[in-house]
Design an enzyme around this catalytic site. Structure first.
Site, PDB file in Angstrom:
ATOM      1  N   TYR A   3     -12.773  -1.011  -0.534  1.00 22.59           N
ATOM      2  CA  TYR A   3     -13.281  -2.361  -0.737  1.00 22.59           C
ATOM      3  C   TYR A   3     -14.361  -2.594   0.313  1.00 22.59           C
ATOM      4  O   TYR A   3     -14.065  -2.864   1.473  1.00 22.59           O
ATOM      5  CB  TYR A   3     -12.147  -3.378  -0.609  1.00 22.59           C
ATOM      6  CG  TYR A   3     -10.906  -2.934  -1.363  1.00 22.59           C
ATOM      7  CD1 TYR A   3     -10.756  -3.186  -2.724  1.00 22.59           C
ATOM      8  CD2 TYR A   3      -9.901  -2.209  -0.708  1.00 22.59           C
ATOM      9  CE1 TYR A   3      -9.640  -2.738  -3.416  1.00 22.59           C
ATOM     10  CE2 TYR A   3      -8.785  -1.764  -1.393  1.00 22.59           C
ATOM     11  CZ  TYR A   3      -8.663  -2.022  -2.742  1.00 22.59           C
ATOM     12  OH  TYR A   3      -7.561  -1.577  -3.422  1.00 22.59           O
ATOM     13  N   ASP A  46      10.482 -31.444 -18.332  1.00 25.28           N
ATOM     14  CA  ASP A  46      11.672 -30.963 -19.032  1.00 25.28           C
ATOM     15  C   ASP A  46      11.417 -29.646 -19.774  1.00 25.28           C
ATOM     16  O   ASP A  46      12.146 -29.302 -20.706  1.00 25.28           O
ATOM     17  CB  ASP A  46      12.193 -32.018 -20.010  1.00 25.28           C
ATOM     18  CG  ASP A  46      11.158 -32.419 -21.056  1.00 25.28           C
ATOM     19  OD1 ASP A  46       9.987 -32.000 -20.921  1.00 25.28           O
ATOM     20  OD2 ASP A  46      11.514 -33.151 -21.992  1.00 25.28           O
ATOM     21  N   GLU A  57      -1.983   4.534  -5.383  1.00 19.47           N
ATOM     22  CA  GLU A  57      -3.067   3.586  -5.640  1.00 19.47           C
ATOM     23  C   GLU A  57      -4.040   3.445  -4.465  1.00 19.47           C
ATOM     24  O   GLU A  57      -4.140   2.372  -3.857  1.00 19.47           O
ATOM     25  CB  GLU A  57      -2.505   2.215  -6.013  1.00 19.47           C
ATOM     26  CG  GLU A  57      -1.422   1.675  -5.083  1.00 19.47           C
ATOM     27  CD  GLU A  57      -0.946   0.298  -5.508  1.00 19.47           C
ATOM     28  OE1 GLU A  57      -1.788  -0.609  -5.686  1.00 19.47           O
ATOM     29  OE2 GLU A  57       0.272   0.128  -5.682  1.00 19.47           O
ATOM     30  N   HIS A  60       7.239  -4.349  -7.376  1.00 17.80           N
ATOM     31  CA  HIS A  60       7.430  -3.844  -6.011  1.00 17.80           C
ATOM     32  C   HIS A  60       8.933  -3.679  -5.844  1.00 17.80           C
ATOM     33  O   HIS A  60       9.627  -4.580  -5.390  1.00 17.80           O
ATOM     34  CB  HIS A  60       6.847  -4.809  -4.979  1.00 17.80           C
ATOM     35  CG  HIS A  60       5.357  -4.893  -5.024  1.00 17.80           C
ATOM     36  ND1 HIS A  60       4.642  -5.933  -4.490  1.00 17.80           N
ATOM     37  CD2 HIS A  60       4.427  -4.049  -5.553  1.00 17.80           C
ATOM     38  CE1 HIS A  60       3.353  -5.736  -4.680  1.00 17.80           C
ATOM     39  NE2 HIS A  60       3.197  -4.602  -5.324  1.00 17.80           N
ATOM     40  N   HIS A  93       4.111   2.068  -3.525  1.00 18.58           N
ATOM     41  CA  HIS A  93       5.322   1.239  -3.459  1.00 18.58           C
ATOM     42  C   HIS A  93       6.270   1.724  -4.552  1.00 18.58           C
ATOM     43  O   HIS A  93       5.862   2.368  -5.522  1.00 18.58           O
ATOM     44  CB  HIS A  93       5.006  -0.257  -3.614  1.00 18.58           C
ATOM     45  CG  HIS A  93       4.295  -0.622  -4.896  1.00 18.58           C
ATOM     46  ND1 HIS A  93       4.939  -0.707  -6.109  1.00 18.58           N
ATOM     47  CD2 HIS A  93       3.003  -0.934  -5.144  1.00 18.58           C
ATOM     48  CE1 HIS A  93       4.074  -1.057  -7.053  1.00 18.58           C
ATOM     49  NE2 HIS A  93       2.886  -1.199  -6.494  1.00 18.58           N
ATOM     50  N   HIS A 144      -4.374  -1.660   2.505  1.00 20.13           N
ATOM     51  CA  HIS A 144      -3.023  -1.638   1.926  1.00 20.13           C
ATOM     52  C   HIS A 144      -2.460  -0.221   1.906  1.00 20.13           C
ATOM     53  O   HIS A 144      -3.166   0.759   2.157  1.00 20.13           O
ATOM     54  CB  HIS A 144      -3.017  -2.245   0.520  1.00 20.13           C
ATOM     55  CG  HIS A 144      -3.898  -1.542  -0.475  1.00 20.13           C
ATOM     56  ND1 HIS A 144      -3.523  -0.386  -1.120  1.00 20.13           N
ATOM     57  CD2 HIS A 144      -5.144  -1.837  -0.947  1.00 20.13           C
ATOM     58  CE1 HIS A 144      -4.483  -0.010  -1.952  1.00 20.13           C
ATOM     59  NE2 HIS A 144      -5.484  -0.856  -1.857  1.00 20.13           N
ATOM     60  N   HIS A 202      -5.366  -9.330  -4.353  1.00 16.44           N
ATOM     61  CA  HIS A 202      -4.518  -9.957  -5.372  1.00 16.44           C
ATOM     62  C   HIS A 202      -5.264 -11.117  -6.036  1.00 16.44           C
ATOM     63  O   HIS A 202      -4.756 -12.231  -6.161  1.00 16.44           O
ATOM     64  CB  HIS A 202      -3.201 -10.430  -4.755  1.00 16.44           C
ATOM     65  CG  HIS A 202      -2.243  -9.319  -4.483  1.00 16.44           C
ATOM     66  ND1 HIS A 202      -1.042  -9.491  -3.844  1.00 16.44           N
ATOM     67  CD2 HIS A 202      -2.298  -7.996  -4.778  1.00 16.44           C
ATOM     68  CE1 HIS A 202      -0.415  -8.342  -3.744  1.00 16.44           C
ATOM     69  NE2 HIS A 202      -1.161  -7.417  -4.305  1.00 16.44           N
ATOM     70  N   GLU A 228      -4.876   3.475  -9.853  1.00 16.85           N
ATOM     71  CA  GLU A 228      -3.416   3.473  -9.665  1.00 16.85           C
ATOM     72  C   GLU A 228      -2.710   4.059 -10.872  1.00 16.85           C
ATOM     73  O   GLU A 228      -2.999   3.706 -12.018  1.00 16.85           O
ATOM     74  CB  GLU A 228      -2.933   2.044  -9.440  1.00 16.85           C
ATOM     75  CG  GLU A 228      -1.430   1.887  -9.309  1.00 16.85           C
ATOM     76  CD  GLU A 228      -1.009   0.438  -9.160  1.00 16.85           C
ATOM     77  OE1 GLU A 228       0.096   0.195  -8.632  1.00 16.85           O
ATOM     78  OE2 GLU A 228      -1.780  -0.461  -9.579  1.00 16.85           O
ATOM     79  N   ASP A 271      -5.950  -4.556 -12.576  1.00 17.28           N
ATOM     80  CA  ASP A 271      -4.614  -4.153 -12.106  1.00 17.28           C
ATOM     81  C   ASP A 271      -3.617  -4.944 -12.947  1.00 17.28           C
ATOM     82  O   ASP A 271      -3.443  -6.151 -12.750  1.00 17.28           O
ATOM     83  CB  ASP A 271      -4.468  -4.475 -10.622  1.00 17.28           C
ATOM     84  CG  ASP A 271      -3.159  -3.965 -10.020  1.00 17.28           C
ATOM     85  OD1 ASP A 271      -2.203  -3.736 -10.779  1.00 17.28           O
ATOM     86  OD2 ASP A 271      -3.086  -3.822  -8.781  1.00 17.28           O
ATOM     87  N   ARG A 318     -10.197   0.567  -7.086  1.00 22.36           N
ATOM     88  CA  ARG A 318      -8.817   1.023  -6.915  1.00 22.36           C
ATOM     89  C   ARG A 318      -8.426   1.794  -8.175  1.00 22.36           C
ATOM     90  O   ARG A 318      -8.809   1.411  -9.294  1.00 22.36           O
ATOM     91  CB  ARG A 318      -7.858  -0.153  -6.682  1.00 22.36           C
ATOM     92  CG  ARG A 318      -6.430   0.275  -6.414  1.00 22.36           C
ATOM     93  CD  ARG A 318      -5.590  -0.852  -5.790  1.00 22.36           C
ATOM     94  NE  ARG A 318      -5.368  -2.005  -6.634  1.00 22.36           N
ATOM     95  CZ  ARG A 318      -5.940  -3.196  -6.443  1.00 22.36           C
ATOM     96  NH1 ARG A 318      -6.789  -3.379  -5.445  1.00 22.36           N
ATOM     97  NH2 ARG A 318      -5.679  -4.212  -7.247  1.00 22.36           N
ATOM     98  N   ASP A 324       2.574  -0.451 -14.092  1.00 22.47           N
ATOM     99  CA  ASP A 324       1.652  -0.913 -13.043  1.00 22.47           C
ATOM    100  C   ASP A 324       0.477   0.056 -12.973  1.00 22.47           C
ATOM    101  O   ASP A 324       0.601   1.141 -12.399  1.00 22.47           O
ATOM    102  CB  ASP A 324       2.396  -0.989 -11.702  1.00 22.47           C
ATOM    103  CG  ASP A 324       1.555  -1.605 -10.593  1.00 22.47           C
ATOM    104  OD1 ASP A 324       0.433  -2.051 -10.872  1.00 22.47           O
ATOM    105  OD2 ASP A 324       2.037  -1.636  -9.452  1.00 22.47           O
TER     106      ASP A 324
END
Length: 445
Positions: A395, A47, A391, A368, A361, A357, A250, A414, A267, A412, A278
């Site tokens: 890797y 609940d 970004e 996104h 975006h 990737h 991710h 970004e 990130d 990375r 972002d």
């Protein structure tokens, strides 16, 4: 914090919401209506519910903050073209969850033409929609479709004399999302502020980082800063990936210890007034890059800076991405990770093994964000008011065919970028990304 509070941008003004609704009505046929549901509460466990967040499309057109609302746009209706249905005023429930606006408050505070409480919705919807031949709604929303199907059945059973019924459905999303793709000055101010909050959080994480902390402890520092500076929290699940975890794009477990001599990739971005920041930064846990980490980091940084320089009206994301892949390939070849005379093109190897990737975006009410990436089968050109990320990343897996010094490293970088008439504005420039600047900031601790 009082100075910070004074610098916060104002929320979107009512006349802008009215203008957005007017533009959408102008984009649909004269005999069409628009139906758009807001978000509902989502059960977290038994609940208790997750914190409520309004549907982005609904917020874009109304700014209305309560669950279980419904918007109707009825072009040409004399009594008012914008009708909102909302939760009933309920003193018993308001004791538990706070005061509701009700129909009167919706008109007064949010500038709709007419509002009714949900108790009247079923009785009024058929009457309001009679005479419209097409109903535009989000076809990907199952609850909206079910409601529309029921309304269509009732209109067929009870047609007005000489009046068409909304037997046809059309998807409102493409029209609305094209509108959302170009940001107004008010939206840019909110995105700029979300980026500033996010930048403060990343700087804080750099300052407190040290071997022995857990990834979730850096996450806690980030998200405390988001809230402390007025954000509603993270705009998406924060990624704090130490060492080899950075190779999981991710990664959100955020539970491992941070180890001396490794990098950590963060990130994470704050949400402010539903607009997203972002940012990704990668830095050494102990504050000092090794020579191999620095060399690989500089390859990604060079690609990122060149990509940002390429953002301007008329450019395409596809061309920017190709440039990034080319720069990464050149950098890896110079480091000896890729062979100069291999059978496969270096760019193809990069895309297949080390950079799976896209470079960009859209960014806005959704991290996104909406809007197509192609027009008439071709990559769309950038226009002022578009906001996007840049970004690039690398890797490198822990494989024997790679130089030992580079194995298991993920990097990375970004930033959030707004397209301007002259080029672009980096909304997240307050977070250092030059090696010397990162090390200097981390040395402050």
């Amino acid at each position: 914090m009082s100075i910070e509070a004074e610098c916060r941008p104002r929320a979107i003004r009512l006349d802008e919401y009215r203008s957005r609704r007017r533009r959408l009505m102008d984009d649909v046929p004269a005999d069409a209506a628009v139906l758009l549901p807001g978000a509902s509460l989502v059960t977290r466990s038994r609940d208790s519910e997750f914190p409520f967040r309004q549907d982005s499309d609904f917020h874009y057109l109304t700014g209305f903050p309560e669950p279980d609302a419904l918007l109707l746009l009825l072009p040409g209706r004399a009594e008012g073209e914008c009708v909102l249905f909302c939760q009933d005023r309920d003193p018993a429930m308001e004791t538990w969850t706070g005061q509701r606006l009700g129909a009167e408050g919706a008109v007064r505070v949010h500038g709709v033409d007419q509002a009714f409480e949900n108790a009247e919705r079923d009785a009024r919807l058929v009457e309001l929609l009679a005479g419209y031949a097409t109903l535009y709604l989000p076809l990907g929303n199952s609850s909206a479709l079910r409601l529309a199907e029921r309304l269509r059945a009732e209109l067929v059973d009870r047609p007005r004399q000489n009046a068409p019924t909304p037997l046809g459905f059309a998807d409102v999303a493409p029209l609305l999302h094209e509108q959302r793709l170009i940001k107004s000055e008010g939206e840019l101010a909110l995105l700029r502020h979300a980026g500033e909050i996010s930048a403060h959080a990343h700087r804080r994480a750099m300052r407190v980082s040290r071997p022995g902390l857990a990834e979730y402890q850096l996450q806690a520092e980030l998200e405390h800063e988001f809230r402390w500076r007025g954000g509603s929290g993270p705009a998406y699940a924060s990624i704090v990936a130490g060492g080899r975890n950075a190779g999981v794009l991710h990664y959100i477990d955020n539970r491992d210890p941070l180890r001396d001599g490794e990098l950590v990739l963060i990130d994470a971005g704050a949400e402010f007034d539903l607009y997203a920041g972002d940012i990704t930064r990668t830095f050494p846990v102990n504050g000092c890059f090794t020579s191999a980490q620095r060399a690989l980091y500089e390859v990604v940084l060079t690609a990122q800076e060149r990509a940002i320089d390429a953002v301007r009206p008329g450019a395409t994301l596809a061309a920017i991405h190709r440039g990034v892949v080319s720069d990464l390939a050149a950098g890896l070849t110079a480091l000896g990770v890729l062979a100069e005379d291999g059978e496969e093109a270096p760019e193809a190897i990069v895309a297949r093994r080390f950079y799976p990737h896209a470079t960009s975006h859209w960014l806005g009410l959704d991290v996104h964000d909406v809007g197509s990436y192609r027009r008439d089968g071709e990559p769309r050109t950038l226009r002022p008011g578009m906001v996007l990320t840049i970004e690039p990343g690398l890797y490198l897996p822990d494989n024997d065919d790679l130089p030992a010094a580079f194995r298991g490293i993920g990097i990375r970088i970004e930033d959030d970028v707004a397209v301007t008439p002259e080029g672009c504005e980096v909304l997240t420039r307050a977070v250092p990304k030059q090696v010397a600047d990162i090390e200097a900031l981390m040395d402050e601790k």
